[in-house]
Design a protein around this motif. Structure first.
Motif, short mmCIF file in Angstrom:
data_model
loop_
_atom_site.label_atom_id
_atom_site.label_comp_id
_atom_site.label_asym_id
_atom_site.label_seq_id
_atom_site.Cartn_x
_atom_site.Cartn_y
_atom_site.Cartn_z
N VAL A 62 0.85 -1.19 0.00
CA VAL A 62 0.00 0.00 0.00
C VAL A 62 0.89 1.24 0.00
O VAL A 62 1.97 1.26 0.62
CB VAL A 62 -0.95 0.02 1.22
N ASN A 63 0.47 2.27 -0.72
CA ASN A 63 1.19 3.54 -0.74
C ASN A 63 0.73 4.42 0.41
O ASN A 63 -0.42 4.34 0.87
CB ASN A 63 0.94 4.26 -2.07
N TYR A 64 1.62 5.30 0.86
CA TYR A 64 1.25 6.19 1.96
C TYR A 64 1.94 7.54 1.82
O TYR A 64 2.96 7.69 1.16
CB TYR A 64 1.62 5.57 3.32
N ASP A 65 1.31 8.55 2.45
CA ASP A 65 1.88 9.89 2.61
C ASP A 65 1.69 10.30 4.06
O ASP A 65 0.65 10.01 4.66
CB ASP A 65 1.17 10.91 1.71
N ILE A 66 2.67 11.00 4.61
CA ILE A 66 2.55 11.56 5.95
C ILE A 66 2.79 13.06 5.86
O ILE A 66 3.78 13.51 5.28
CB ILE A 66 3.57 10.93 6.93
N LYS A 67 1.86 13.82 6.44
CA LYS A 67 1.98 15.28 6.44
C LYS A 67 2.05 15.80 7.87
O LYS A 67 1.30 15.35 8.74
CB LYS A 67 0.79 15.92 5.73
N ALA A 75 7.00 12.51 4.58
CA ALA A 75 7.40 11.16 4.19
C ALA A 75 6.36 10.60 3.24
O ALA A 75 5.18 10.96 3.28
CB ALA A 75 7.53 10.25 5.41
N ASN A 76 6.82 9.71 2.35
CA ASN A 76 5.91 8.96 1.49
C ASN A 76 6.61 7.69 1.06
O ASN A 76 7.82 7.54 1.22
CB ASN A 76 5.47 9.78 0.28
N GLY A 77 5.85 6.76 0.54
CA GLY A 77 6.45 5.51 0.10
C GLY A 77 5.40 4.44 0.00
O GLY A 77 4.21 4.70 -0.15
N SER A 78 5.85 3.20 0.08
CA SER A 78 4.94 2.06 0.07
C SER A 78 5.40 1.07 1.13
O SER A 78 6.59 1.02 1.49
CB SER A 78 4.89 1.40 -1.31
N VAL A 79 4.46 0.29 1.61
CA VAL A 79 4.73 -0.70 2.65
C VAL A 79 4.30 -2.06 2.14
O VAL A 79 3.17 -2.21 1.64
CB VAL A 79 3.98 -0.35 3.96
N THR A 80 5.18 -3.04 2.26
CA THR A 80 4.82 -4.42 1.92
C THR A 80 3.95 -4.99 3.02
O THR A 80 4.23 -4.82 4.22
CB THR A 80 6.09 -5.26 1.76
N VAL A 102 -3.22 6.38 3.59
CA VAL A 102 -2.84 5.22 2.78
C VAL A 102 -3.82 5.11 1.63
O VAL A 102 -5.01 5.43 1.78
CB VAL A 102 -2.81 3.92 3.62
N LYS A 103 -3.32 4.66 0.46
CA LYS A 103 -4.14 4.72 -0.75
C LYS A 103 -3.93 3.47 -1.59
O LYS A 103 -2.81 2.95 -1.70
CB LYS A 103 -3.75 5.94 -1.60
#
Length: 441
Positions: A62-67, A75-80, A102-103
């Protein structure tokens, strides 16, 4: 007082806000859970969210962004994921809030979102700008302008539809040829009553009779006013025409001039409504409470700061907080004047906003205050609200809702609702002290 789902949904649509990934909308959804159940952390403490996919077809990642402050991406990225579950970590090195999104995509191509929040040192978050030196003088002059206009209240008796309750439509004069329109109710029997002023969330809509008659059944003398100079009982099509026409984007009308802001007459209507209740012979002279949510929370906190006859204030997800928040890296609360500058001098908009910023009213509040705010609220972001709440020196109970969004998805406002409607208002209507719980910052 809960908003009607239809009016709230229409407002969010018009504001360009959508909510995906909740169980009320899709069978598939993301569930985000902070490692601290209350969402509150210390500065520098690791912050961790668990991310869990609910439904069939769990994705591998899943992809994510933190604001930070719901504004600046840090931060942004993806998590397995393993069986649809994973963890995302961050931290705050200073007081503030984090907003996690998360998107993913559903099989039909629709967006699925999950939201998480966290706050560090909530009581230490401060507003971005200082109060203008002439803030008090400006509002004193506006109240003088209002006082020069006779209120001339006109009441029309209408069937309440509820046994033991009297009900009226009411109209009063406001500044510059405008009017205050609302509804009033009280118990049929008795001479003196505690008073409750109810102010309204954003949008353009009529008022529903039970909003006051139900409260009158509880023993209140209750006044509920329109935020606009409009009749309270027209068909829905009337209000839609107003929203699409003369009141389109009303929140930005005149926002580059403190003398011309649309909110000037709205703020003063709250002041006059409270004064009216306090001058009625059937007020008990002891209890005068103001209650509202969102734009109504803005109005409730504002008027509690300039009308010292008010004895308690309750507000959920209040708008209008920390208007210059972006200068400190924080998303401002709705109506977010900071960004409503098209065709205008941005500096004038920012300066005018200071005179309408709830943060600059609340330090004047002398009565007990109950406020609820959501850590995943995208309309009235929590950092802006907390910056404002830190300015209240009166007794206060601040309820941080770790899963709280603006439209109360999945009843996320319940902890506040229980405190307001099951504790605060029942005690206040019987002239008991506000039951402020210890431990609030």
């Amino acid at each position: 007082m809960a908003a009607s789902a239809r009016s709230i949904a229409r407002l969010f649509c018009l504001l360009g806000v959508s909510f995906f990934g909740t169980s009320a909308v899709w069978a598939q959804q993301w569930v985000v859970t902070p490692s601290h159940a209350d969402g509150i952390y210390k500065v520098g403490e690791p912050i961790e969210w668990s991310v869990q996919w609910k439904g069939d077809g769990a994705p591998a990642s899943v992809n994510y962004d933190i604001k930070k402050g719901d504004l600046n991406e840090i931060a942004n990225g993806s998590v397995t994921l393993s069986n649809g579950a994973g963890k995302i970590e961050s931290k705050l090195d200073q007081p503030g809030t984090l907003f996690l999104e998360v998107k993913s995509k559903a099989a039909d191509g629709k967006d699925l979102r999950g939201l998480g929040g966290a706050v560090a040192a909530p009581g230490e978050i401060k507003p971005a700008a200082k109060r203008p030196d002439d803030f008090d003088a400006f509002w004193a002059s506006k109240i003088d302008e209002l006082q020069a206009v006779p209120p001339d209240p006109k009441l029309e008796s209408v069937d309440s539809g509820k046994a033991g309750v009297q009900y009226w439509h009411i109209t009063m004069n406001n500044i510059r040829g405008t009017h205050i329109q609302g509804q009033l109710a009280r118990p049929e029997k008795g001479d003196k009553f505690p008073a409750l002023l109810i102010v309204q969330w954003a949008g353009v809509y009529g008022l529903q009779k039970p909003w006051v008659t139900d409260r009158a059944s509880d023993g209140w003398l209750v006044l509920n006013i329109e935020p606009h100079d409009l009749p309270i009982d027209k068909p829905e099509a009337f209000y839609k025409e107003q929203f699409d026409g003369p009141l389109k984007n009303y929140w930005a009308i005149g926002n580059d001039d403190r003398e011309k802001s649309y909110f000037l007459r709205m703020y003063l209507s709250c002041y006059r409504a409270a004064e009216y209740l306090a001058q009625r012979p059937d007020w008990d002279g002891k209890v005068l409470v103001v209650n509202g949510g969102s734009q109504g929370g803005l109005q409730a906190l504002m008027v509690a700061g300039i009308e010292l006859k008010i004895t308690a204030c309750t507000a959920i997800v209040p708008a209008g907080c920390d208007m210059r928040g972006p200068e400190a890296g924080c998303q401002p609360g709705w109506p977010q004047w900071y960004f409503k500058t098209d065709g205008k001098d941005a500096d004038k908009v920012h300066r005018a906003s200071e005179y309408y910023d709830v943060a600059n009213f609340v330090s004047r509040i002398k009565c007990p205050v109950l406020v609820g705010l959501g850590l995943i609220d995208e309309i009235c972001p929590p950092e802006a609200t907390l910056a404002t709440m830190s300015q209240i020196t009166a007794p206060k109970e601040i309820i941080i809702l770790p899963y709280g969004d603006h439209p109360n998805t999945n009843n996320s406002h319940e902890p506040y609702t229980k405190r307001c409607w099951n504790a605060w208002l029942p005690d206040l209507v019987h002239d008991k002290p506000a039951p402020v719980q210890a431990g609030s910052f």
